[in-house]
Structures are given as structure tokens and as C-alpha cells.
Design a protein around this motif. Structure first.
Motif, mmCIF file in Angstrom:
data_model
loop_
_atom_site.group_PDB
_atom_site.id
_atom_site.type_symbol
_atom_site.label_atom_id
_atom_site.label_comp_id
_atom_site.label_asym_id
_atom_site.label_seq_id
_atom_site.Cartn_x
_atom_site.Cartn_y
_atom_site.Cartn_z
ATOM 1 N N ARG A 175 4.005 13.043 3.621
ATOM 2 C CA ARG A 175 2.546 12.970 3.836
ATOM 3 C C ARG A 175 1.805 14.095 3.132
ATOM 4 N NH1 ARG A 175 1.931 9.180 4.786
ATOM 5 N NH2 ARG A 175 3.221 8.982 6.634
ATOM 6 N N LEU A 176 0.751 13.730 2.465
ATOM 7 C CA LEU A 176 -0.062 14.743 1.777
ATOM 8 C C LEU A 176 -0.907 15.471 2.826
ATOM 9 C CD1 LEU A 176 -0.914 15.792 -1.054
ATOM 10 C CD2 LEU A 176 -2.746 14.118 -0.995
ATOM 11 N N PRO A 177 -0.823 16.806 2.886
ATOM 12 C CA PRO A 177 -1.610 17.537 3.888
ATOM 13 C C PRO A 177 -3.101 17.271 3.739
ATOM 14 C CG PRO A 177 -0.029 18.990 2.843
ATOM 15 C CD PRO A 177 0.010 17.708 2.094
ATOM 16 N N ASP A 178 -3.770 17.318 4.857
ATOM 17 C CA ASP A 178 -5.228 17.127 4.933
ATOM 18 C C ASP A 178 -5.658 15.696 4.637
ATOM 19 O OD1 ASP A 178 -5.547 19.718 5.693
ATOM 20 O OD2 ASP A 178 -5.915 20.464 3.680
ATOM 21 N N THR A 179 -4.736 14.749 4.760
ATOM 22 C CA THR A 179 -5.148 13.344 4.643
ATOM 23 C C THR A 179 -4.900 12.662 5.991
ATOM 24 O OG1 THR A 179 -2.960 12.660 3.902
ATOM 25 C CG2 THR A 179 -4.572 13.174 2.195
ATOM 26 N N ILE A 180 -5.601 11.563 6.182
ATOM 27 C CA ILE A 180 -5.491 10.868 7.473
ATOM 28 C C ILE A 180 -4.216 10.046 7.524
ATOM 29 C CG2 ILE A 180 -6.521 9.019 8.863
ATOM 30 C CD1 ILE A 180 -9.216 10.093 8.184
ATOM 31 N N HIS A 181 -3.547 10.122 8.663
ATOM 32 C CA HIS A 181 -2.352 9.314 8.870
ATOM 33 C C HIS A 181 -2.808 7.936 9.349
ATOM 34 C CE1 HIS A 181 1.458 7.908 10.399
ATOM 35 N NE2 HIS A 181 2.068 8.970 9.909
ATOM 36 N N GLY A 182 -2.409 6.911 8.635
ATOM 37 C CA GLY A 182 -2.913 5.571 8.928
ATOM 38 C C GLY A 182 -2.538 5.023 10.288
ATOM 39 N N THR A 183 -1.485 5.557 10.899
ATOM 40 C CA THR A 183 -1.055 5.034 12.192
ATOM 41 C C THR A 183 -1.880 5.609 13.340
ATOM 42 O OG1 THR A 183 1.160 4.874 11.303
ATOM 43 C CG2 THR A 183 0.969 4.724 13.683
ATOM 44 N N THR A 184 -2.267 6.874 13.205
ATOM 45 C CA THR A 184 -2.915 7.544 14.339
ATOM 46 C C THR A 184 -4.386 7.860 14.100
ATOM 47 O OG1 THR A 184 -2.304 9.685 13.426
ATOM 48 C CG2 THR A 184 -0.763 8.674 14.982
ATOM 49 N N GLY A 185 -4.801 7.895 12.858
ATOM 50 C CA GLY A 185 -6.163 8.315 12.554
ATOM 51 C C GLY A 185 -6.318 9.826 12.629
#
Lengths: 285, 392
Positions: free
Chosen positions: B307-317
Motif C-alpha cells: 500500500r502506498l502511504p497516505d492513500t485511502i484503503h479501498g476496503t475501509t476508507g
């Protein structure tokens, strides 16, 4: 050349510790002499002390190296190795490269050189601040690095031999492959008589199988073609026999690849007493 | 947003709803290009390679030419064995659901999926583990600098710890596995930590085994400290679990002072009395990162996308935040990114949980108005769905 998995003269040196100079790179003659005497008794004599640390000992003008338990002894060993083995062309490279004076390696260095000794894991050692302190495991580790080079060294020189495994395997392989067959020193008087025998009525193929082909190949170093020639000549002296050339060639190749030595008379007598009785009766054994 | 170091050598992958990596082999020359891409495409997930490649967008993998790789440790709350009563199990076969941890559905016997929910206690334990990894192992034993180590919240269930240093750059897979094995300490072999037989003391006829003292570095010292600790606390249960017989535990604890004195000096009782394996077992049982705390696969995989830091995780928001101060970081407060505008959702099941400084739940088969960030979190977890009935 003989190979020993041993710390040969450490015990003697330990006893004579008081004689050892402060600077181990310049030991007095008396210490060297004591060590050499003990060493010789081990190499050519009977007793071999139990291994203390995995070590490798090459003689016959090659490499001497072992892993003593303390740094002092290691330095002494290295010096002795350099003194004793002027003929070994790679000794400096191997000994000095793989016996780093320090017992501390960087984490990266450890991980990059660890492969030849997978048993030694990082978590067996003292690791702190990016440094791996080899401590009491150092001799073991360093010996393993040396061992890897020795394996390669043997592999490069001996065809058709894959050398791998533990130090015990190394010893066995080297003893089997590199040590001159013990029979060469003693000779094979019964084989000499067998070579001169004529008119053998029975068991010609078995004599070739048990004694002559192994003798020609392993002891005299003949090629399968030369063996075929010698065998045909020997068979003709026995009054001829139906022995296929292909069998002789394949048997010679088999003996060569496995390094089979001529069988002892006692061993043949156990499985083929009839043949031994016949040969004894003819005065060929 | 800030891209990873040496962005031009990294491979990127993006995902869509329900699929973390749908497209990979992407590369960006610089941060500006990456940000442009994010603005135009707005992917659900974006990940980047821990490896550095000469040609990051080339295919297949071997054409990329791997130059080196960061070392990454991954902690996932469920995988480290930190289970909570707040977790929810759901059976996709019969639709049954409940709280806590279950392997099988009690109604139909099918395997269930576990959805984890914020639990402050678990969060603290997870942070303790991350702290142990960073302080004890990465900075302590391995000697990396603080600037080499970065901790990121994964955006979902755990943390990613990145080590960027020349010392790890070229390490191969087996060396990385060795590092993971080191920090988890599960493969300790005590025979390598002990030396020969020595007298236990100056004026004693008894013989001891030379071994590590509490001041020894690395695992040998850790083992000595955990054994001393167990003896000083008189932890009978731990000693029994480590494999000692009841009468041996009694003997050990009866002579506790003598043994702690000896072990404190690096002198251990002879293996005939107490097998060396017992001491190793104590170290294993008390290891800060025991068991499968760290995902070996992630650390060993030099081609992994993470996961790229400071981006939104699509599963949790939630945002996969870079963590500056771990002790004060609370992912369920500091990583909330979506607005708090209220939306209507139908919640199947949810425990009481805290998100974005507010407490919600417990819910069971309810249609509710919830802030968008909570609604998204529940939907991503698969325990809620958008409700079309906006009047509810």
C-alpha cells in the motif's frame, strides 16, 4: 594426500602453553618441533583424538588448517600452516580471506557469507547494533567457509566426483578419492601370482571380476581399452574363454567410476570358496 | 501527495472495488505524474513495489531487472493472533452472523469469515509489537538508523514497517527470511548458544554449562533475561509449559536464588538436570513477536506491491498513514479521511466500536443514518449495504 577432520596437535600445544611466545606468529623451534612430532604421530600413526571443533587438516605439502577454540591458537595455526605448506598455491588466499582477524561481522556481511554454513543462524549469535559477534561460534563458522573452498578445490581437481555434505563426508570422500590406495604400498602379491598363472580351467571371468580388472584400473590406472587388451592377453594364456569384450569394457568403466579396489582373498573366500580352493590348488594364491 | 523514495524505479499497481490489484506494471517518472494519475483515475487501491527496478513497467517480471529491494515487515491484527470479542463472524452460506471468533458456522457448519473491528486493547498490543520490532530488533540488534525505518498504518488491519538501507538493499529471499525468523525467534536452537562445561564457581565442585548472561546481545541475552525473569517471578506455569517436570520446577524454585545467581553470571545448570531445550522454550514462549506475528511471505517477497502511504484503503476508507509517533497514534481516529455527512445504510451486524472520535453500535439488522466514513467502513467490512430508502 590425506585429509583429516581433526585438531591434531592442539592437545600438545595446550600442555605446553608456557612455551608459547607472546607473539604467536613467531613460535620457538621447540614448540614447532613438539607440534610436528605429535602431528606426525597422528598422520602416520594410530591414535586420532576426538574432534573438538570441525576442522580440516590437509597434509602432504598442502593445506594445514584447524579451528582452535581461542584466537591465540588460531593465529598460531595460521602461522604454522603458512610455514608448513609452501607448496599449496592458494593457501594465503584461502586462509587469510576466510580467517578474518576480527570476530565481528556486519549484518550484511554475515548474511551474504552465511550460506555455506546454514546451520549457523543469526539467532544463535550475539547481534547488536548491526554487528554480528561470532564469539565462540567463530571457529565453526570460519571453518565452514574454508570447507566450502576445499570442497570446490577438490571438485575442480577430481573428475566425476561430486563433493558435498558435511565435514565427515569431506573426510570420507577425500580419503577415498585422493588418498593413494593402501594396497599400493603393500602391493598385491596374490594378484601378481594370478597375472602369471596359465591354463586356468575354470573361473576366468570371476578372477577378472574380483581381482584383475580392479587391479588394472584402480591400482595401475589403466584405461578401459588398455584393460581390454591386457584381459584378452591373459585369457589367451588360460587357453581361451568366451568372455565378451563389451563386458570387460563396461566392468572396467564401472570400476573406474566407483574406484573399486581388488577384493581381498578372505572376502572372495566367503562368497566363492570353490574358486579360492581351485586357485590355491594351482598355487595361484 | 508524497511518493515513495526513488519513485522512477518503482512499479505501481492499482485496484478496484473488491480487487486490490487489478492492473500492475505501471510506473511514474516523478511525484507530479503520480499525483496527476491519482487525480484523473482515483483508484480504489494503489500499491507500489518494495523492489527497485531498472525498467519498472516492463513485463514479464524478469524484464524489469531488479536492482534491490526495501525490507518490509507486515503486521495484521488477525494474523498475529490478537482476537477480540468485538470481531464479527459471518457465514456466507446461510447468512448467520455473530460476535467473537468462530471457525465454523454453528447453524450450517460452513466456514465463516471473520471481520475485525476497532478494539483499543488490541490496538495497544499491536502497537507494542510494532514498537518491539522497531526498538529491540531493527534499531537495537540490526543497528539501522531511525531515518532508515518508517512505520505506516496499512489502512486496514495492521502496520507496515519499511526499512530502506543499503544494508538490506541487495539481500536475497533467504536472507530476508532469516531476518524474519530472527525477530520472531521461533527457531532458536539452544545447543548453539552454550559452550563447554565449566566449574559453577570458584570454590565449588559442581559443574555448569557456559552460556549467555543477561547482558549478552541478541537472542542469547534475551533468553537469559526471560529465564531470570521467570525464576524471579516464580512463574510455575511458564516453567511447566516450557517442558519441565513438576518436581524439577519445585527444585528450581526452591533454589531460585542460587540459580538466578549462576545464570546471571552466564553459568547454567548442567543439561542432565535441566535440558537446554527448556531454556529455549521459555525464550520462545516469552518472545515479544512470537508465532506468526510477522508475515514471512511479505518480507521475503522482493517483488511485492504494498500500500502506498497516505492513500485511502479501498476496503475501509481509512488512510494508510505514515506514523510519526506510534504511542500517540490511533488509526481509528487519525486515519479517518471521508466526510462525516450522514448517509443511510442497512447494517447486518456490528459491535460497539469507536471511529473518528465517536462511538457507534452495537447494531443488528438495523437501517441507520451514519456518517459516511462509518458507513463506508461497515460496507467495506461486508456487514452493511447502502439503503435505497433515504426516508428511513
Amino acid at each position: 594426500m590425506e585429509v583429516f577432520y581433526e585438531v591434531p596437535f592442539l592437545a600438545v600445544l595446550e600442555k605446553r602453553k608456557d612455551l608459547l611466545p607472546e607473539n604467536p606468529s613467531n613460535p620457538p623451534e621447540s614448540v614447532l618441533k613438539a607440534a610436528s612430532t605429535h602431528l606426525r604421530s597422528i598422520l602416520y600413526g594410530k591414535s586420532r583424538p576426538k574432534p573438538v571443533h570441525p576442522s580440516v587438516f590437509f597434509t602432504e605439502a598442502n593445506l594445514v588448517a584447524f579451528s582452535p577454540s581461542s584466537f591465540l591458537w588460531e593465529r598460531f595455526a595460521r602461522h604454522y600452516a603458512l610455514l608448513a605448506v609452501p607448496a599449496f598455491e592458494r593457501r594465503e588466499e584461502i586462509l587469510l580471506r576466510h580467517y578474518p582477524p576480527s570476530e565481528v561481522l556486519s549484518l550484511k556481511e554475515f548474511l551474504s557469507v552465511q550460506r555455506p554454513f546454514p546451520e549457523l543462524k543469526l539467532y544463535h549469535l550475539e547481534v547488536s547494533g548491526g554487528k554480528v559477534y561470532l564469539g565462540r561460534r567463530a571457529p565453526l563458522f570460519q571453518a565452514s567457509l574454508l570447507y566450502r573452498d576445499i570442497l570446490r578445490w577438490i571438485s575442480e581437481r577430481v573428475r566425476n566426483i561430486v563433493v558435498s555434505g558435511s565435514l565427515d563426508d569431506l573426510r570420507e570422500t577425500a580419503q577415498r578419492v585422493l588418498a593413494p590406495p593402501s594396497g599400493r604400498k603393500r602391493g598385491y602379491p596374490h594378484i601378481q601370482r594370478l597375472l602369471n598363472v596359465t591354463g586356468l580351467p575354470d573361473g576366468r571371468k570371476r578372477v577378472l571380476f574380483y581381482w584383475l580388472i580392479p587391479y588394472w584400473v584402480t591400482v595401475e590406472g589403466k584405461t578401459p581399452e588398455e584393460v581390454l587388451e591386457l584381459a584378452n592377453e591373459w585369457i589367451s594364456r588360460q587357453g581361451g574363454a568366451k568372455i565378451y569384450s563389451s563386458w570387460i569394457l563396461s566392468e572396467a568403466e564401472n570400476v573406474r567410476s566407483k574406484g573399486i579396489k581388488p577384493w581381498s582373498v578372505r572376502k572372495v573366500e566367503q562368497i566363492d570358496p570353490e574358486l579360492v580352493k581351485l586357485l590355491r590348488g594351482m598355487g595361484a594364491l | 501527495m508524497e511518493g515513495p523514495p526513488e519513485i522512477e524505479k518503482r512499479e505501481f499497481g492499482v485496484g478496484e472495488y473488491g480487487r486490490k490489484i487489478a492492473r500492475r506494471h505501471l510506473s511514474f517518472e516523478d511525484e507530479r505524474k503520480l499525483n496527476e494519475f491519482l487525480r484523473t483515475e482515483a483508484p480504489f487501491y494503489i500499491s507500489y513495489s518494495v523492489g527497485y527496478f531498472k525498467f519498472p513497467s516492463a513485463t514479464p517480471m524478469e524484464n524489469k531487472v531488479l536492482l534491490g529491494s526495501d525490507l518490509v515487515f507486515e503486521f495484521d491484527a488477525d494474523e498475529v493472533g490478537l482476537l477480540s470479542e468485538r470481531d464479527v463472524w459471518m457465514c456466507d452460506s446461510c447468512g448467520e452472523a455473530g460476535f467473537g471468533y468462530r471457525l465454523k458456522c454453528p447453524k450450517c457448519g460452513s466456514s465463516v469469515r471473520i471481520e475485525i473491528f476497532p478494539d483499543p486493547e488490541r490496538e495497544e498490543k499491536l502497537k507494542e509489537m510494532v514498537d518491539a520490532l522497531v526498538k529491540d530488533f531493527l534499531l537495537g540488534d540490526f543497528g539501522f538508523g531511525r531515518e532508515d525505518v518508517s512505520v505506516n498504518f496499512s489502512g486496514n488491519r495492521g502496520y507496515h514497517i519499511h526499512v530502506r538501507s543499503e544494508a538490506v538493499y541487495e539481500l536475497d529471499k533467504s536472507a530476508r527470511i532469516e531476518l524474519v525468523e530472527y525477530v520472531t525467534g521461533q527457531a532458536i536452537e539452544p545447543q548453539y548458544m552454550f559452550g563447554g562445561v565449566v566449574p559453577c564457581g570458584k570454590d565449588t565442585p559442581f559443574l555448569c554449562v557456559e552460556g549467555p548472561s543477561p547482558s549478552s546481545a541478541g537472542w542469547p541475552g534475551r533468553m537469559a533475561r526471560s529465564v531470570l525473569n521467570a525464576l524471579e517471578r516464580g512463574d510455575r506455569d511458564l516453567l511447566l509449559r516450557a517442558g519441565l517436570k513438576r518436581k524439577d520446577v519445585d527444585a528450581l524454585l526452591a533454589n531460585r536464588e542460587r540459580y538466578t545467581g549462576l545464570i546471571g553470571r552466564g553459568r547454567w545448570p548442567a543439561p542432565k538436570m535441566f535440558p537446554l531445550e527448556v531454556w529455549a522454550n521459555i525464550a520462545r514462549l516469552t518472545a515479544p513477536l512470537s508465532g506468526h506475528a510477522i508475515d514471512t511471505q511479505t518480507s521475503a517477497d522482493i517483488h511485492r506491491l504494498i500500500r502506498l502511504p497516505d492513500t485511502i484503503h479501498g476496503t475501509t476508507g481509512l488512510v494508510a498513514r505514515r506514523v510519526k509517533d506510534l504511542s500517540s497514534f490511533n488509526p481509528y481516529r487519525d486515519a479517518v479521511a471521508l466526510p462525516s455527512k450522514e448517509v443511510t445504510v442497512r447494517v447486518r451486524i456490528a459491535p460497539e466500536f469507536e471511529l473518528g472520535k465517536r462511538t457507534f453500535g452495537p447494531f443488528r439488522d438495523e437501517i441507520l443514518q451514519l456518517p459516511l466514513y462509518v458507513a463506508y467502513y461497515l460496507i467495506g467490512r461486508g456487514v452493511a449495504e447502502w439503503s435505497l430508502d433515504s426516508t428511513e
